[in-house]
Design a protein around this motif. Sequence first.
Motif, PDB file in Angstrom:
ATOM      1  N   LYS A  47      12.038 -32.638  65.369  1.00 41.38           N
ATOM      2  CA  LYS A  47      13.331 -31.944  65.351  1.00 41.38           C
ATOM      3  C   LYS A  47      13.196 -30.572  65.991  1.00 41.38           C
ATOM      4  O   LYS A  47      12.105 -30.008  66.068  1.00 41.38           O
ATOM      5  CB  LYS A  47      13.848 -31.818  63.920  1.00 41.38           C
ATOM      6  CG  LYS A  47      14.194 -33.142  63.268  1.00 41.38           C
ATOM      7  CD  LYS A  47      14.871 -32.931  61.928  1.00 41.38           C
ATOM      8  CE  LYS A  47      15.296 -34.246  61.307  1.00 41.38           C
ATOM      9  NZ  LYS A  47      15.972 -34.048  59.996  1.00 41.38           N
ATOM     10  N   GLU A  48      14.324 -30.033  66.413  1.00 44.12           N
ATOM     11  CA  GLU A  48      14.335 -28.706  66.985  1.00 44.12           C
ATOM     12  C   GLU A  48      14.178 -27.650  65.891  1.00 44.12           C
ATOM     13  O   GLU A  48      14.550 -27.872  64.743  1.00 44.12           O
ATOM     14  CB  GLU A  48      15.640 -28.471  67.748  1.00 44.12           C
ATOM     15  CG  GLU A  48      15.761 -29.305  68.998  1.00 44.12           C
ATOM     16  CD  GLU A  48      16.956 -28.892  69.842  1.00 44.12           C
ATOM     17  OE1 GLU A  48      17.126 -29.448  70.939  1.00 44.12           O
ATOM     18  OE2 GLU A  48      17.724 -28.014  69.402  1.00 44.12           O
ATOM     19  N   GLN A 102      11.015 -25.965  61.154  1.00 39.00           N
ATOM     20  CA  GLN A 102      10.916 -27.032  62.133  1.00 39.00           C
ATOM     21  C   GLN A 102      10.255 -28.244  61.493  1.00 39.00           C
ATOM     22  O   GLN A 102       9.131 -28.152  60.986  1.00 39.00           O
ATOM     23  CB  GLN A 102      10.133 -26.591  63.373  1.00 39.00           C
ATOM     24  CG  GLN A 102      10.170 -27.613  64.487  1.00 39.00           C
ATOM     25  CD  GLN A 102       9.717 -27.047  65.810  1.00 39.00           C
ATOM     26  OE1 GLN A 102       9.000 -26.047  65.871  1.00 39.00           O
ATOM     27  NE2 GLN A 102      10.154 -27.655  66.893  1.00 39.00           N
TER      28      GLN A 102
END
Length: 121
Positions: free
Chosen positions: A43-44, A39
């Motif tokens: 961001k995911e 991660q």
Amino acid sequence: QVQLVESGGGLVQAGGSLRLSCAASGRTFSYYGMAWFRQAPGKERERVAAITRSGDSTLYADSVKGRFTVSRDNAKKTLYLQMNSLNTEDTAAYYCAQSTYGGIASKYDYWGQGTQVTVST
């Protein structure tokens, strides 16, 4: 109590390599599939690689295919991620996770604390 402890992160130049390790304890390591996630800020979380309990099958995200290799040593209760040809987009915190069963899973119930990988230009 399952514990997963990652190590091996650090600062590396673009084009370089790192090898991450994840030491497991607490339940029979060889019974469960494992995975590496990452991660980056903003961001995911992304699963980058997964491996079955025996190590006979692996799965990679398109973004790392051909550059990263996941492996495991069940005798040492350790999961590895060999990362080659690193680029700045690989900069992230990397986490290992243990799945709920022995295959390539979509659900993971134990997570490590993470290790930071930073790739510089």
